[in-house]
Design an enzyme around this catalytic site. Sequence first.
Site, short mmCIF file in Angstrom:
data_model
loop_
_atom_site.label_atom_id
_atom_site.label_comp_id
_atom_site.label_asym_id
_atom_site.label_seq_id
_atom_site.Cartn_x
_atom_site.Cartn_y
_atom_site.Cartn_z
CB SER A 322 -23.46 -6.43 -11.72
OG SER A 322 -24.73 -6.36 -12.20
CD1 TRP A 325 -21.82 -9.21 -18.12
CD2 TRP A 325 -23.78 -8.40 -17.92
NE1 TRP A 325 -22.79 -10.33 -18.95
CE2 TRP A 325 -23.81 -9.62 -18.79
CE3 TRP A 325 -25.08 -7.60 -17.70
CZ2 TRP A 325 -25.09 -9.81 -19.41
CZ3 TRP A 325 -26.00 -8.08 -18.39
CH2 TRP A 325 -26.30 -9.26 -19.23
CG HIS A 326 -26.28 -4.27 -16.59
ND1 HIS A 326 -25.98 -4.75 -15.72
CD2 HIS A 326 -27.19 -4.46 -17.17
CE1 HIS A 326 -26.91 -5.66 -15.51
NE2 HIS A 326 -27.73 -5.43 -16.25
N GLY A 327 -22.75 -2.29 -19.67
CA GLY A 327 -22.64 -1.50 -20.70
C GLY A 327 -21.26 -0.70 -20.54
CG PHE A 477 -27.13 -4.17 -21.75
CD1 PHE A 477 -26.40 -3.20 -22.09
CD2 PHE A 477 -28.33 -4.40 -21.32
CE1 PHE A 477 -27.05 -1.91 -21.56
CE2 PHE A 477 -28.94 -3.12 -20.73
CZ PHE A 477 -28.48 -1.97 -20.98
#
Length: 477
Positions: A322, A325-327, A477
């Site tokens: 997670s 996934w954000h950056g 994102f």
Amino acid sequence: MLFNSFSFLVFFVIVFSLYWFVFKTHNRYQNLLLLISSYVFYGWWDWRFLSLILFSTIVDFYVGHALGLTIKKKHRRFLLGVSICVNIGLLGFFKYYNFFIDNWVEVWSSLGITMHRSTLQIILPVGISFYTFQTLSYTIDIYRDKINPEKSVINFATFVAFFPQLVAGPIERAKNLLPQFSIQKKFCYKKAMSGLHLIIWGLFKKVVIADTCATYVNVIFDNYEQMNTLSLVLGAVYFAFQIYGDFSGYSDIAVGLSRLLGFDLMRNFNYPYFSRDIAEFWRRWHISLSTWFRDYVYIPLGGSRVSKIKQVRNVFVIFLVSGFWHGANWTFIVWGALNAVYFLPLLLLSRNRNYLDDISISKSFMGLKTIVNIALTFMLTCLAWVFFRSNTVSDAVLYIKQIFLRNDFSSQFLSIERYNFEALLLVLLFVVIEWLIRHYEHPFLGKYATIKSIGIVFLIIILGVYSNHNDFIYFQF
């Protein structure tokens, strides 16, 4: 086009008028209008990236079609593998290429070997993390025999590119959204008003709360070495409300716009800052992403049906993925790992499902315990947000270190920044309003709904003039 821009207002008025007044009796034409409008909306950012969303759409449509025609496990696994490789491959290349190249160079540099960085600079297509997950859920659900393949390529393409939620979610499931494109829409005044109220409330969160907080967040985080304890605490709290107002505001607007067009999207936020532990927080924050990881990563790994050791592994996998996934930055990975550490005691003590009820505060010791739990959860969340906001991990560590070591609570930042006390009062008012409406979607219910909505609109207009007009945070994102 930003939701809070004049160009989007003109764009949506045109789409809405054509949708309900010209094509209201032709579902296929309505969907075709939405598809063209969605491509115009997405191409407004950068028309070159339309080829990516088209490619992903075509691959997953035909993979889904082929999955519906074969029952052989070997063939089905191959087809699913194609979808996963294409979507994750595109996401990985455009989002993480620069990250891996930079880290590769740094590793060799630490060994005294000079490596020259590639001249290829990859631009991140807006919304790619959202629509790739949305199309992936479609092929995975067909593979699991949970849904049937969509026969209409127009319907499927519109599902993938549906402009209200295209660039920042909610990440919709095909089971919920896709069938809605096959239903002939009838204008519903009650649903439209509900959508309009959500849009107003979302704009308030974005323009009044998020963009106001952003002004102070930028100053504090950019100059954290010179800030005292109180200023640093304020910076973390302001960012907590900036990202919440920004992202939940976008989700509210997306859901509201969809309702104006006759669609129902899932709820993405449910007052997360009133959570009593970190597990409840993640059931209330970015719900579409949390449930996506639960259904397509956590449960396939064994979920909670395996040993405690494997449960711990699964939790860390979920939160680290997670975060990534954000950056493409180590700050996001550390942020994910820190949330996993927060979650771990609840998991080991089997208390991660304690708070499934509505939040209330009784006039007793239990009410005091609830307040303490909410405050503690918010404090831990704010500390984690420091990593999310900082440019580097070392910046975040120094920021937090100075909070606990400087021990200076003078009104440094409150004194030098204009309207800081007003901003604090605004945030406190927002918290009070959210607490009072925590069982509802928005504050425009019951008596005086129209008056309240008009008052909020005027507040958006007045304060919006003085706030910075920032892009939505989750666009990156």
